[in-house]
Structure formats: C-alpha cells, structure tokens
Design an enzyme around this catalytic site. Structure first.
Site, PDB file in Angstrom:
ATOM      1  N   ASP A  31     -69.268   0.423  41.556  1.00  0.00           N
ATOM      2  CA  ASP A  31     -68.919   1.832  41.332  1.00  0.00           C
ATOM      3  C   ASP A  31     -67.429   2.039  41.626  1.00  0.00           C
ATOM      4  O   ASP A  31     -66.913   1.508  42.607  1.00  0.00           O
ATOM      5  CB  ASP A  31     -69.801   2.706  42.256  1.00  0.00           C
ATOM      6  N   ILE A  32     -66.759   2.819  40.758  1.00  0.00           N
ATOM      7  CA  ILE A  32     -65.316   3.045  40.984  1.00  0.00           C
ATOM      8  C   ILE A  32     -65.045   4.068  42.094  1.00  0.00           C
ATOM      9  O   ILE A  32     -63.901   4.216  42.523  1.00  0.00           O
ATOM     10  CB  ILE A  32     -64.529   3.519  39.723  1.00  0.00           C
ATOM     11  N   ASN A  87     -80.287   9.394  40.787  1.00  0.00           N
ATOM     12  CA  ASN A  87     -80.191  10.837  40.594  1.00  0.00           C
ATOM     13  C   ASN A  87     -80.610  11.252  39.182  1.00  0.00           C
ATOM     14  O   ASN A  87     -80.219  10.607  38.209  1.00  0.00           O
ATOM     15  CB  ASN A  87     -78.748  11.300  40.821  1.00  0.00           C
ATOM     16  N   GLN A  94     -76.713  14.103  39.549  1.00  0.00           N
ATOM     17  CA  GLN A  94     -76.409  13.217  38.423  1.00  0.00           C
ATOM     18  C   GLN A  94     -75.151  13.701  37.715  1.00  0.00           C
ATOM     19  O   GLN A  94     -75.033  14.887  37.384  1.00  0.00           O
ATOM     20  CB  GLN A  94     -77.591  13.171  37.433  1.00  0.00           C
ATOM     21  N   HIS A 100     -79.251   5.280  35.671  1.00  0.00           N
ATOM     22  CA  HIS A 100     -78.689   4.191  36.486  1.00  0.00           C
ATOM     23  C   HIS A 100     -79.250   4.282  37.891  1.00  0.00           C
ATOM     24  O   HIS A 100     -79.671   5.357  38.337  1.00  0.00           O
ATOM     25  CB  HIS A 100     -77.163   4.243  36.515  1.00  0.00           C
ATOM     26  N   HIS A 102     -78.319   3.374  41.932  1.00  0.00           N
ATOM     27  CA  HIS A 102     -77.259   2.998  42.879  1.00  0.00           C
ATOM     28  C   HIS A 102     -77.821   2.043  43.929  1.00  0.00           C
ATOM     29  O   HIS A 102     -78.888   2.301  44.498  1.00  0.00           O
ATOM     30  CB  HIS A 102     -76.763   4.227  43.651  1.00  0.00           C
TER      31      HIS A 102
HETATM   32  P1  AMP Z   1     -74.509   9.781  39.396  1.00  0.00           P
HETATM   33  O1  AMP Z   1     -73.729  10.811  40.168  1.00  0.00           O
HETATM   34  O2  AMP Z   1     -75.789   9.349  40.033  1.00  0.00           O
HETATM   35  O3  AMP Z   1     -74.662  10.191  37.940  1.00  0.00           O
HETATM   36  O4  AMP Z   1     -73.608   8.474  39.439  1.00  0.00           O
HETATM   37  C1  AMP Z   1     -72.577   8.207  38.554  1.00  0.00           C
HETATM   38  C2  AMP Z   1     -71.722   7.164  39.220  1.00  0.00           C
HETATM   39  O5  AMP Z   1     -70.950   6.526  38.240  1.00  0.00           O
HETATM   40  C3  AMP Z   1     -70.751   7.742  40.263  1.00  0.00           C
HETATM   41  O6  AMP Z   1     -71.000   7.134  41.517  1.00  0.00           O
HETATM   42  C4  AMP Z   1     -69.381   7.369  39.694  1.00  0.00           C
HETATM   43  O7  AMP Z   1     -68.473   7.027  40.699  1.00  0.00           O
HETATM   44  C5  AMP Z   1     -69.714   6.183  38.809  1.00  0.00           C
HETATM   45  N1  AMP Z   1     -68.806   5.951  37.704  1.00  0.00           N
HETATM   46  C6  AMP Z   1     -68.389   6.846  36.786  1.00  0.00           C
HETATM   47  N2  AMP Z   1     -67.570   6.234  35.896  1.00  0.00           N
HETATM   48  C7  AMP Z   1     -67.490   4.945  36.259  1.00  0.00           C
HETATM   49  C8  AMP Z   1     -66.803   3.809  35.740  1.00  0.00           C
HETATM   50  N3  AMP Z   1     -66.015   3.887  34.659  1.00  0.00           N
HETATM   51  N4  AMP Z   1     -66.936   2.617  36.376  1.00  0.00           N
HETATM   52  C9  AMP Z   1     -67.720   2.527  37.475  1.00  0.00           C
HETATM   53  N5  AMP Z   1     -68.397   3.562  38.008  1.00  0.00           N
HETATM   54  C10 AMP Z   1     -68.280   4.750  37.413  1.00  0.00           C
END
Ligand code: AMP
Ligand code: ZN
Length: 137
Positions: A31-32, A87, A94, A100, A102
């Site tokens: 995750d970024i 989420n 979400q 996805h 985590h």
């Molecule tokens: P959610 O809030 O459960 O929808 O999680 C989305 C996750 O995706 C968050 O933790 C973001 O930090 C992560 N995210 C969004 N864009 C990227 C990306 N380009 N590379 C890696 N993680 C990402």
C-alpha cells in the site's frame, strides 16, 4: 477490466506497483499509504466492486492467499500480529471500489487502533438482530 479503475490498471500491470506476489488471478502489492511497515493489498485481477459481488471461488482463493502471505510477512518482517481488513462502502472506509483485502502487520506498541471502540451491547437488541439476520439465510 473496468475503465478508470486504478486497481484494474495496477492488477493488469498497466500501472506499476510494489508487487510481492502475482498469479493468474491476483496481484498483491504494498500500500502506498501504509498503516504499518509491510501493509499489503490482495487484489483480484477481475473487477468486483465489493464483497457483495465476489463469487465463492474467488473468495476462497483470497482467504487462502491471506493465510499464506500472513505467514510470509510474519517471517520476513518479524511482526507481532496481523490485522485483516476489508472495507465495503464509503461509510466503511472504502476508497477504491475494486474489491481488495488489507494485510496489516502489527508490531508491539505500534500505536495503531483498529476495532478498539467496542462497548457491551444490549442483549435484547442482539437477540432481535440475530432473528432478523437469520431470517434472511
Ligand atoms: P480502501 O480504503 O479499503 O478502499 O483501501 C484502498 C487502499 O488503496 C488505501 O489504503 C490506499 O492507500 C491504497 N492505494 C490507493 N492507490 C494506490 C496505489 N496506486 N498503490 C498502492 N496502494 C494504493
Ligand atoms: Zn477494477
């Protein structure tokens, strides 16, 4: 593949990611915006908006992958625990509407709080909810 879906693009390799695992059905990458060191996301290559859309076979594979990778992260990072978070819906946090999961490695005294605002419930209400939910099964 859904147009304008960032995880479809990452999963297919069109957008680069810090990938730790890939097979024909999934990509797993860091995750970024990591909550802790080693925070990863398990992303199916097929687009599903959320858990309600997921088929049973993909769901089983997601959890099987989560068990394997949890063991891997424990070994590699020497973490002390692991939160699995998934989420669905804006209200649930979400932000990317491509299913996805985590994997959040936890470390002693890391200060992260997940599900720590619980308080005893009303037992009558719990019984009503039990009946309401069971009636839908
Ligand atoms: P959610 O809030 O459960 O929808 O999680 C989305 C996750 O995706 C968050 O933790 C973001 O930090 C992560 N995210 C969004 N864009 C990227 C990306 N380009 N590379 C890696 N993680 C990402
Ligand atoms: Zn997608």
């Amino acid at each position: 593949m859904k147009d304008d879906c960032i995880f479809c693009m990452i999963a297919s390799g069109k957008i680069p990611s810090a990938t730790i695992y890939e097979d024909s059905h999934f990509r797993v990458f860091l995750d970024i915006n990591p909550v802790t060191k080693g925070h990863c996301l398990i992303v199916p290559k097929e687009h599903f908006d959320n858990i309600y859309e997921l088929d049973a076979e993909t769901a089983a594979k997601v959890f099987s992958l989560a068990t394997m990778l949890s063991r891997t992260l424990k070994k590699a990072l020497k973490c002390d625990g692991m939160n699995i978070v998934q989420n669905n819906g804006t209200v649930a946090g979400q932000t990317v509407f491509h299913f996805h999961m985590h994997l959040i490695p936890r470390y002693d005294n890391d200060g992260v709080t997940i599900l720590e605002e619980q308080a005893p419930g009303n037992m009558e209400e719990i019984e009503e909810l039990r009946k309401l939910i069971k009636a839908e099964l």
